[in-house]
Design a protein around this motif. Structure first.
Motif, PDB file in Angstrom:
ATOM      1  N   ALA A  70      -2.584  -0.553  -1.716  1.00 13.12           N
ATOM      2  CA  ALA A  70      -2.689  -1.846  -1.053  1.00 13.12           C
ATOM      3  C   ALA A  70      -3.672  -2.754  -1.788  1.00 13.12           C
ATOM      4  O   ALA A  70      -3.429  -3.953  -1.956  1.00 13.12           O
ATOM      5  CB  ALA A  70      -3.136  -1.654   0.402  1.00 13.12           C
ATOM      6  N   ALA A  99      -2.908  -6.380  -3.476  1.00 10.39           N
ATOM      7  CA  ALA A  99      -3.688  -7.567  -3.084  1.00 10.39           C
ATOM      8  C   ALA A  99      -4.328  -8.208  -4.303  1.00 10.39           C
ATOM      9  O   ALA A  99      -4.303  -9.436  -4.463  1.00 10.39           O
ATOM     10  CB  ALA A  99      -4.750  -7.172  -2.063  1.00 10.39           C
ATOM     11  N   TRP A 135      -6.293 -11.603   7.601  1.00 13.76           N
ATOM     12  CA  TRP A 135      -7.112 -10.684   6.824  1.00 13.76           C
ATOM     13  C   TRP A 135      -8.583 -10.708   7.251  1.00 13.76           C
ATOM     14  O   TRP A 135      -9.277  -9.707   7.129  1.00 13.76           O
ATOM     15  CB  TRP A 135      -6.994 -11.011   5.328  1.00 13.76           C
ATOM     16  CG  TRP A 135      -5.683 -10.603   4.749  1.00 13.76           C
ATOM     17  CD1 TRP A 135      -4.474 -11.208   4.936  1.00 13.76           C
ATOM     18  CD2 TRP A 135      -5.432  -9.480   3.899  1.00 13.76           C
ATOM     19  NE1 TRP A 135      -3.495 -10.544   4.245  1.00 13.76           N
ATOM     20  CE2 TRP A 135      -4.051  -9.487   3.593  1.00 13.76           C
ATOM     21  CE3 TRP A 135      -6.241  -8.497   3.340  1.00 13.76           C
ATOM     22  CZ2 TRP A 135      -3.459  -8.525   2.782  1.00 13.76           C
ATOM     23  CZ3 TRP A 135      -5.660  -7.545   2.512  1.00 13.76           C
ATOM     24  CH2 TRP A 135      -4.291  -7.558   2.253  1.00 13.76           C
ATOM     25  N   THR A 171     -10.086  -3.811   5.345  1.00 15.04           N
ATOM     26  CA  THR A 171     -10.121  -4.355   3.989  1.00 15.04           C
ATOM     27  C   THR A 171     -11.455  -5.087   3.810  1.00 15.04           C
ATOM     28  O   THR A 171     -12.070  -5.506   4.793  1.00 15.04           O
ATOM     29  CB  THR A 171      -8.970  -5.345   3.727  1.00 15.04           C
ATOM     30  OG1 THR A 171      -9.302  -6.630   4.274  1.00 15.04           O
ATOM     31  CG2 THR A 171      -7.677  -4.848   4.355  1.00 15.04           C
ATOM     32  N   PRO A 221      -2.157  -7.826   6.642  1.00 16.08           N
ATOM     33  CA  PRO A 221      -3.044  -6.742   6.210  1.00 16.08           C
ATOM     34  C   PRO A 221      -2.785  -5.429   6.934  1.00 16.08           C
ATOM     35  O   PRO A 221      -3.698  -4.628   7.126  1.00 16.08           O
ATOM     36  CB  PRO A 221      -4.431  -7.299   6.566  1.00 16.08           C
ATOM     37  CG  PRO A 221      -4.186  -8.118   7.777  1.00 16.08           C
ATOM     38  CD  PRO A 221      -2.822  -8.734   7.600  1.00 16.08           C
ATOM     39  N   PHE A 248       1.254  -1.636   5.378  1.00 19.17           N
ATOM     40  CA  PHE A 248       1.379  -1.724   3.924  1.00 19.17           C
ATOM     41  C   PHE A 248       2.530  -0.895   3.371  1.00 19.17           C
ATOM     42  O   PHE A 248       3.165  -1.266   2.401  1.00 19.17           O
ATOM     43  CB  PHE A 248       0.070  -1.279   3.264  1.00 19.17           C
ATOM     44  CG  PHE A 248      -1.017  -2.319   3.302  1.00 19.17           C
ATOM     45  CD1 PHE A 248      -0.822  -3.580   2.787  1.00 19.17           C
ATOM     46  CD2 PHE A 248      -2.249  -2.025   3.866  1.00 19.17           C
ATOM     47  CE1 PHE A 248      -1.819  -4.539   2.824  1.00 19.17           C
ATOM     48  CE2 PHE A 248      -3.249  -2.972   3.906  1.00 19.17           C
ATOM     49  CZ  PHE A 248      -3.047  -4.237   3.391  1.00 19.17           C
ATOM     50  N   ARG A 249       2.791   0.248   3.992  1.00 19.07           N
ATOM     51  CA  ARG A 249       3.834   1.123   3.452  1.00 19.07           C
ATOM     52  C   ARG A 249       5.180   0.404   3.384  1.00 19.07           C
ATOM     53  O   ARG A 249       5.932   0.570   2.427  1.00 19.07           O
ATOM     54  CB  ARG A 249       3.942   2.378   4.327  1.00 19.07           C
ATOM     55  CG  ARG A 249       4.844   3.460   3.732  1.00 19.07           C
ATOM     56  CD  ARG A 249       4.925   4.649   4.675  1.00 19.07           C
ATOM     57  NE  ARG A 249       3.608   5.222   4.902  1.00 19.07           N
ATOM     58  CZ  ARG A 249       3.050   6.128   4.103  1.00 19.07           C
ATOM     59  NH1 ARG A 249       3.710   6.550   3.035  1.00 19.07           N
ATOM     60  NH2 ARG A 249       1.860   6.609   4.372  1.00 19.07           N
ATOM     61  N   LEU A 291       4.532  -3.261   0.868  1.00 19.65           N
ATOM     62  CA  LEU A 291       4.176  -3.227  -0.552  1.00 19.65           C
ATOM     63  C   LEU A 291       5.367  -3.373  -1.499  1.00 19.65           C
ATOM     64  O   LEU A 291       5.260  -4.090  -2.496  1.00 19.65           O
ATOM     65  CB  LEU A 291       3.404  -1.948  -0.870  1.00 19.65           C
ATOM     66  CG  LEU A 291       1.995  -1.858  -0.259  1.00 19.65           C
ATOM     67  CD1 LEU A 291       1.292  -0.600  -0.751  1.00 19.65           C
ATOM     68  CD2 LEU A 291       1.174  -3.089  -0.583  1.00 19.65           C
ATOM     69  N   ALA A 315       6.075  -7.078  -1.701  1.00 26.28           N
ATOM     70  CA  ALA A 315       4.885  -7.915  -1.542  1.00 26.28           C
ATOM     71  C   ALA A 315       5.038  -9.259  -2.253  1.00 26.28           C
ATOM     72  O   ALA A 315       4.687 -10.307  -1.700  1.00 26.28           O
ATOM     73  CB  ALA A 315       3.664  -7.169  -2.060  1.00 26.28           C
TER      74      ALA A 315
END
Length: 247
Positions: A17, A21, A146, A152, A187, A190-191, A194, A197
């Motif tokens: 991740a 980003a 975020w 994060t 945020p 993610f799985r 991504l 993205a």
């Protein structure tokens, strides 16, 4: 911001991740500063994941982290390339160990929102920038998702709206030149996100207002007509000028 959180920044960028980003943010920074041939660049905060964008073209790349935070526990280098030429430095954010007017560009990432003294940090950035220098600031956007997720590094410290950031810079002798945004993808999850993205980011930039992005990005230049920098450096210059006039 504690040393523990700061150490987690490097750990975050070592995750899938974090790498995604960083790639999305790097794309915006490269768009804003496409070429820095022969320039001297200072990264303030934790700019290591981004400074090597200009590796091989900038005359000097220096990464500085506030001394009170200590060195990061994990490092990130895009694609495994070596770190910024000029190396990393730790120092007090209120007294940067550089002479006046020595950098063409200052990049501030994971810096402003966690600074213990925002006023002094910005004045120091103003001081070390050359008269035609530019400052590029990346901060968590107050209205973005975020800033509200502590999983994060963008979920720590003081977030800013784009308007707040612009006013803050204007109050400290900078003139805003351009505004941008990054991290329209959420945020979390993610799985699933991504693999798409980049598509999500392009769609977000096309369909969503910048005020909803995860990060606010502002480029500013020194405003030479707004005033003179405060502090010991300015006082020393005044003393020298007085001494020369009396000689």
């Amino acid at each position: 911001m504690t040393g523990e959180v700061h150490g987690g920044i490097g750990a975050f960028y070592a995750t899938p991740a974090g790498r995604v980003a960083a790639r999305l943010v790097r794309a915006r920074l490269r768009e804003l500063w496409p070429s820095l041939d022969g320039r001297s660049v200072l990264g303030l905060g934790h700019a290591d994941p981004y400074l090597d964008l200009w590796q091989g073209e900038a005359a000097r790349l220096v990464a500085l982290r506030p001394r009170q935070l200590g060195p990061p526990r994990a490092a990130f280098r895009s694609g495994g390339r070596p770190g910024p030429r000029g190396g990393g430095v730790m120092a007090e954010e209120e007294a940067l160990p550089f002479p006046d007017l020595c950098f063409d560009r200052v990049l501030m990432v994971h810096g402003l929102e966690v600074a213990e003294n925002v006023r002094r940090l910005l004045r120091e950035a103003w001081r070390v920038l050359r008269d035609d220098g530019r400052l590029l600031v990346v901060v968590p956007n107050r209205r973005g998702l975020w800033a509200h997720f502590e999983t994060t590094p963008f979920g720590h410290g003081q977030p800013y709206s784009p308007g707040q950031l612009g006013r803050l810079l204007a109050d400290h002798l900078f003139r805003v030149e351009r505004r941008d945004a990054a991290l329209f993808l959420p945020p979390f999850g993610f799985r699933a996100v991504l693999p798409v993205a980049e598509f999500w980011e392009r769609a977000g930039r096309a369909l969503c207002p910048p005020r909803l992005a995860g990060l606010a990005i502002v480029e500013a230049r020194k405003d030479l007509f707004a005033g003179e920098p405060a502090g010991a450096a300015a006082l020393r210059r005044q003393v020298r000028s007085l001494a020369e006039s009396l000689a």
